[in-house]
Design a protein around this motif. Structure first.
Motif, PDB file in Angstrom:
ATOM      1  N   ILE A  33       7.994   5.694  -6.067  1.00 28.05           N
ATOM      2  CA  ILE A  33       7.504   4.857  -7.169  1.00 28.05           C
ATOM      3  C   ILE A  33       8.442   3.716  -7.521  1.00 28.05           C
ATOM      4  O   ILE A  33       8.001   2.596  -7.788  1.00 28.05           O
ATOM      5  N   LYS A  36       8.302   0.701  -5.080  1.00 29.55           N
ATOM      6  CA  LYS A  36       7.057  -0.030  -5.260  1.00 29.55           C
ATOM      7  C   LYS A  36       7.041  -0.778  -6.590  1.00 29.55           C
ATOM      8  O   LYS A  36       6.498  -1.879  -6.695  1.00 29.55           O
ATOM      9  N   LEU A  37       7.632  -0.173  -7.622  1.00 30.71           N
ATOM     10  CA  LEU A  37       7.709  -0.833  -8.926  1.00 30.71           C
ATOM     11  C   LEU A  37       8.526  -2.113  -8.829  1.00 30.71           C
ATOM     12  O   LEU A  37       8.159  -3.153  -9.383  1.00 30.71           O
ATOM     13  N   SER A 100      -3.322   6.838 -14.178  1.00 32.63           N
ATOM     14  CA  SER A 100      -2.053   7.163 -13.514  1.00 32.63           C
ATOM     15  C   SER A 100      -1.663   8.614 -13.743  1.00 32.63           C
ATOM     16  O   SER A 100      -1.207   9.303 -12.819  1.00 32.63           O
ATOM     17  N   THR A 104      -1.652  11.400 -10.589  1.00 31.36           N
ATOM     18  CA  THR A 104      -0.418  12.075 -10.198  1.00 31.36           C
ATOM     19  C   THR A 104      -0.562  13.588 -10.258  1.00 31.36           C
ATOM     20  O   THR A 104       0.021  14.312  -9.447  1.00 31.36           O
ATOM     21  N   GLN A 179      -2.461   0.937  -9.483  1.00 34.00           N
ATOM     22  CA  GLN A 179      -1.235   1.366 -10.147  1.00 34.00           C
ATOM     23  C   GLN A 179      -1.091   2.882 -10.090  1.00 34.00           C
ATOM     24  O   GLN A 179       0.019   3.399  -9.925  1.00 34.00           O
ATOM     25  N   ARG A 182       0.308   3.836  -6.990  1.00 36.01           N
ATOM     26  CA  ARG A 182       1.646   3.260  -6.860  1.00 36.01           C
ATOM     27  C   ARG A 182       1.674   2.072  -5.909  1.00 36.01           C
ATOM     28  O   ARG A 182       2.677   1.815  -5.246  1.00 36.01           O
ATOM     29  N   TYR A 184       1.789  -1.142  -6.706  1.00 37.74           N
ATOM     30  CA  TYR A 184       2.002  -2.148  -7.739  1.00 37.74           C
ATOM     31  C   TYR A 184       2.085  -3.563  -7.185  1.00 37.74           C
ATOM     32  O   TYR A 184       1.874  -4.535  -7.919  1.00 37.74           O
ATOM     33  N   ALA A 319       3.706   3.290 -14.445  1.00 36.06           N
ATOM     34  CA  ALA A 319       4.703   3.993 -13.628  1.00 36.06           C
ATOM     35  C   ALA A 319       5.274   5.185 -14.388  1.00 36.06           C
ATOM     36  O   ALA A 319       5.463   6.268 -13.827  1.00 36.06           O
ATOM     37  N   SER A 322       2.903   8.075 -14.516  1.00 36.25           N
ATOM     38  CA  SER A 322       2.934   8.804 -13.248  1.00 36.25           C
ATOM     39  C   SER A 322       4.176   9.683 -13.140  1.00 36.25           C
ATOM     40  O   SER A 322       4.106  10.835 -12.723  1.00 36.25           O
TER      41      SER A 322
END
Length: 549
Positions: A33, A36-37, A100, A104, A179, A182, A184, A319, A322
């Motif tokens: 995560i 990717k964030l 999200s 998850t 999102q 993940r 993003y 995020a 998640s």
């Protein structure tokens, strides 16, 4: 992190049936995560200044090509899009968080219910928005001062908004899925391309002699195609998900309503705060037109920086939802401290730079419109920039939003907007334009900084010493080196003030100072080990393509 941050933000899903278990066993794993964030935020950081630059440049191009009358009609019609903002009621944040969280946890049924709720909500909002715009077009516009071609253009532009009104809700649903998975970076990457292509369409249309309506239609088609085409392909091919619309009830909507209401209060506080200032100036001062013009000029850098700061913190909330659903304590800790450090670096670098070079910037931008008044306007702009300090806790507010703990922040925001009215009114009577700015700054520092700091640090169990060392030290070092460098440059006689009659050469001193100040900030930032690590991660995004999830 406090253990309270890892409590489930929604009830856990029921035990899956054998068929569901089999389906989950073949589902694609979620990508890491935080990497990717960073990718998504990186593309947002590239898009934001490009968007500001093209928006600034588009104004003189359009006025020159179509005249002030047609351009004014365009701005009037497109300005009515604020109805969409008000009618949204903060549902986008609630939907993104819920999807999200459910995704998850592996609760695909919960994902489908949330998406169904969101789709139904935005379908209803699109219908209401269309009806409102129809009333404006055929019930209100006949009583306006617009006439002839300008009147006709406004009605046609309103019809474009009516026909495309569902696109906003579709975009929110699509972004919620990406999102949750993940991914993003997908939408910001294509939004960067959209900004560039829309500007090319504008320049090309003007060069070919196309009408303003034709250009707007072409830009709208480009935006929709590049927004939804690649995103839907990623959802189907890479994420391997097909939304299912299922039966939902009031209970499903109630799960989204609470956060939605709190987000709406924050949005409403922003609208009230921004509108209150100009309203007070219009009713209190004897020369309101000039006062509003001066206020608009000195508030624009604040508004741009605030918008950029919020945009770069955009992905934190889904995020965190998640991470919380996965029980990832380490990930939450890194977002709270390290994510806030990167965000603070942006806020401090741009904010301090704007503070240092407010005078030369205003002289270049509006010097001819306010002869002899730039020193006073410089003071007002710097005063307004103080109101950007609350952006330093924007990430922490987003973390609390992702955890479903937003009530105190929302109530403080709307209370601050309400208190701002009498405070700004009294100070404006005493101080003029400076009074309304002081009112905004004072109420903002209390309602958007002091209260959120106390509340979010308590909820997230942020240790002040750790926060200062891990989050603020590197940005503060960068800002300090930037200030010293700027003072040394001024001391050597190399001024940033425009001192040439040539319009291009007037830009050179300020542009040189800004480049050197930016390099100084990076140098100071990387004196701290955490800053060097951040720089390496950012450079890696430029050098290497991302590995597929």
């Amino acid at each position: 992190m406090s253990s309270t941050t890892l409590k489930p933000v929604t009830p856990p899903p029921p035990s899956p049936s054998p068929s569901a278990t089999e389906s989950e066993s073949t589902a694609r794993p979620l990508p890491p995560i935080l990497g990717k964030l960073l990718s998504g935020t990186f593309w947002l950081a590239l898009r934001t200044p490009l968007q500001a630059l093209t928006a600034f440049w588009s104004v003189p191009l359009m006025i020159g090509a179509f005249g002030q009358g047609e351009f004014g009609a365009y701005r009037f019609a497109w300005g009515l899009g604020f109805f969409q903002f008000l009618l949204e009621f903060g549902m986008s944040s609630a939907l993104q968080r819920e999807v999200s969280d459910r995704w998850t946890r592996g609760d695909r049924g919960g994902v489908d219910r949330a998406i169904t709720c969101g789709t139904l909500f935005y379908a209803a909002i699109a219908l209401v928005q269309s009806l409102v715009l129809l009333v404006i077009a055929y019930g209100v516009m006949p009583y306006s001062k617009f006439s002839g071609n300008d009147y006709s253009l406004i009605v046609k532009l309103l019809w474009i908004q009516i026909l495309t009104s569902p696109s906003y809700g579709i975009g929110v649903v699509v972004s919620s899925i990406l999102q949750a998975a993940r991914r993003y970076e997908v939408l910001p990457r294509y939004e960067f391309l959209i900004v560039a292509v829309r500007f090319v369409v504008l320049i090309g249309g003007i060069a070919l002699g196309a009408g303003l309506l034709t250009i707007v239609i072409a830009q709208t088609v480009v935006s929709i195609a590049l927004s939804f085409g690649p995103a839907l392909w990623v959802i189907r091919r890479e994420v391997d998900y097909r939304p299912k619309f299922v039966r939902v009830g009031l209970r499903d909507f109630k799960g989204l309503a609470q956060l939605s209401v709190f987000m709406f209060l924050i949005q409403l506080s922003v609208v009230l705060a921004d509108k209150i200032d100009t309203t007070i100036l219009g009713f209190v001062l004897e020369a309101p037109a000039k006062a509003v013009s001066a206020y608009t000029a000195v508030s624009s850098p604040f508004l741009q920086l605030r918008q950029m700061g919020w945009t770069l913190a955009y992905f934190v909330m889904p995020a965190v939802a998640s991470l919380a659903a996965a029980g990832d304590r380490e990930g939450l800790d890194r977002v709270t401290y390290d994510g806030a450090r990167l965000h603070s670096a942006f806020v401090l670098s741009i904010g301090v730079m704007a503070f240092l070079y407010a005078g030369p910037f205003l002289e270049l931008w509006i010097g001819s419109q306010f002869p002899g008044e730039i020193p006073e306007l410089t003071h007002l702009m710097r005063l307004f920039l103080v109101a950007t300090i609350p952006l330093l806790v924007a990430v922490h507010v987003q973390v609390c939003t992702g955890l479903g703990k937003l009530a105190v922040v929302a109530v403080a925001a709307i209370a601050g907007a309400v208190v701002n009215l009498p405070v700004s009114y009294f100070l404006t009577i005493q101080l003029g334009v400076a009074g309304v700015i002081w009112g905004t700054v004072l109420t903002t520092l209390f309602s958007n900084l002091l209260v959120p700091v106390i509340y979010t640090f308590r909820v997230l169990d942020v240790k002040p010493r750790v926060y200062l060392r891990r989050t603020l030290l590197a940005p503060a070092m960068g800002a300090s080196v930037m200030v010293v460098t700027s003072l040394l440059l001024q001391g050597t006689g190399f001024s940033a003030d425009p001192n040439s009659a040539n319009s291009v050469m007037r830009l050179v001193p300020l542009a040189s100072h800004l480049c050197l100040a930016g390099l100084a900030f990076v140098a100071g930032y990387t004196l701290i080990p955490a800053g060097r690590s951040d720089l390496k991660r950012v450079l890696s995004r430029l050098r290497m393509p991302e590995t597929p999830a």
